[in-house]
Enzyme design. Structure first.
Site, PDB file in Angstrom:
ATOM      1  CB  ILE A 128      -1.459  -0.129   1.301  1.00 44.27           C
ATOM      2  CG1 ILE A 128      -0.060   0.203   2.636  1.00 44.27           C
ATOM      3  CG2 ILE A 128      -1.559  -1.127   0.954  1.00 44.27           C
ATOM      4  CD1 ILE A 128      -1.392   0.059   3.415  1.00 44.27           C
ATOM      5  CG  ASP A 129      -0.674   4.633  -2.196  1.00 38.38           C
ATOM      6  OD1 ASP A 129       0.520   3.785  -3.161  1.00 38.38           O
ATOM      7  OD2 ASP A 129      -1.620   5.077  -2.769  1.00 38.38           O
ATOM      8  CE  LYS A 130       6.429   9.085   3.484  1.00 41.58           C
ATOM      9  NZ  LYS A 130       8.080  10.300   2.902  1.00 41.58           N
TER      10      LYS A 130
ATOM     11  NE  ARG B 123      -2.983   8.862  -3.361  1.00 41.22           N
ATOM     12  CZ  ARG B 123      -1.944   9.063  -3.381  1.00 41.22           C
ATOM     13  NH1 ARG B 123      -1.255   7.735  -2.856  1.00 41.22           N
ATOM     14  NH2 ARG B 123      -1.449   9.981  -3.701  1.00 41.22           N
TER      15      ARG B 123
END
Length: 356
Positions: free
Chosen positions: A162-164, A265
């Site tokens: 998953i994204d930062k 997103r």
């Protein structure tokens, strides 16, 4: 790279499908002008001398063998000047992973798998300038006394990412067999992954499905976008439902049917409802609401209590790779997002915005 390293990395390929869908090219071969028609699995095995045909076939089944940029099956016949690539779920590690004593919120662990709750702000894999302070460095520390776990061995480790600045649940495979089994579940879309997000506005309808190919934004290579050309990008499907309306914003649940880079997103932006404080996709501006100074200050306060995109990987479900048991985990919404949600509840209640 030595043949042994080729062999190790190919072992990982059956688990290469990822949560965010991004794949990285590790190997590339260009067929000669005089290349005779040859199955791609045989083509690769002849170039990776110590790799088995079965491993290459697993890679192809997982969509990780590409010819001229498109996934192919094992029986694809390589033609002259074809570009054959092998892709994986993470960038190459330029350096060995150094164990670092970074706290881990471990939700579950047994001899085969580990489920961790990642905080926002923690990079998952080393690379792109982040060669320390990552979740992988933390795992190296956690497993430092486990002789069977080598954090540099791609046959085990994180099965998805998953994204930062997204928080939430991730599963780690502690054995090669576990990673292969879990990777196939992600590839076959049999896992359960649900996220909670706070978005601008209230989607209409409140329950819906976003379908749109996702690829690099041709106008901004730092962004992904929904592409108009159906032959470009990767097929992506997100199911969403509004949990709670705040008038000018709302809390939504998003269920992933596919896993592409920045999928939620990008898909929520595509619907006209980007995530609050998502700087990369324009959610860090006031997109709904009033023009008063008081409202601007309220939004500024919201951004301060949750200084990142408001997205949390709340639910993760999969079948245990050894026992066959259905595993289900749920992570509470973290404090920064809860503070944001509470602010909106108070504001929308005072303004009578719940049903707008």
């Amino acid at each position: 790279m030595a043949d042994a390293e080729f062999d190790d990395e190919l072992d990982d390929l059956s688990g290469a499908s990822t949560s965010d869908g991004e794949l990285f090219e590790h190997f590339r071969f260009v067929a000669d002008k005089g290349q005779q028609l040859l199955r791609v699995d045989k083509f690769l095995v002849s170039r990776l001398e110590k790799s088995s045909r079965n491993r290459v076939q697993q890679a192809a089944d997982a969509g990780c063998v590409l010819v001229n940029g498109r996934p192919v099956k094992s029986n694809y016949r390589v033609k002259p000047l074809d570009v054959v690539s092998v892709v994986m779920d993470r960038p190459r590690y330029e350096l060995d992973i150094v164990p670092e004593d970074i706290p881990l919120d471990i939700v579950y662990e047994d001899k085969d798998v580990l489920v961790v709750n990642k905080p926002a702000g923690l990079v998952v894999h080393p690379g792109h300038g982040n060669y320390s302070g990552t979740l992988v460095n933390a795992l190296a520390w956690h497993f430092r006394d486990n002789p069977d776990y080598d954090v540099n061995d791609p046959r085990m480790g994180l099965v998805h990412r998953i994204d930062k600045d997204t928080s939430g649940l991730l599963v780690v495979a502690k054995t090669p067999d576990a990673k292969t089994h879990l990777g196939k579940q992600f590839f076959n879309k049999t896992t359960r992954r649900e996220y909670v997000a706070v978005v601008w506005g209230v989607p209409d309808p409140r329950n819906g499905t976003v379908v749109g190919n996702i690829g690099r934004n041709p106008k901004d290579r730092m962004q992904m976008s929904v592409l108009d050309d159906p032959t470009q990008g990767k097929h992506a499907v997100t199911h969403y439902s509004v949990i709670e309306s705040f008038g000018y914003a709302s809390m939504v649940k998003c269920r992933l049917e596919t896993g592409r880079t920045h999928q939620i997103r990008v898909h929520m932006l595509h619907t006209g409802h980007p995530l609050l404080n998502d700087a990369r996709y324009g959610g860090d501006r006031i997109l709904r609401g009033e023009r008063t100074a008081a409202y601007k200050q309220f939004i500024q306060n919201c951004f301060e209590v949750c200084p990142r995109q408001a997205l949390h990987a709340r639910t993760l479900g999969f079948v245990h790779p050894v026992t066959g048991e259905e595993m289900f985990f749920e992570s509470p919404i973290p404090p920064d997002m809860m503070a944001l949600i509470e602010k909106w509840r108070v504001y929308s209640g005072a303004k009578g915005l719940f049903e707008k």
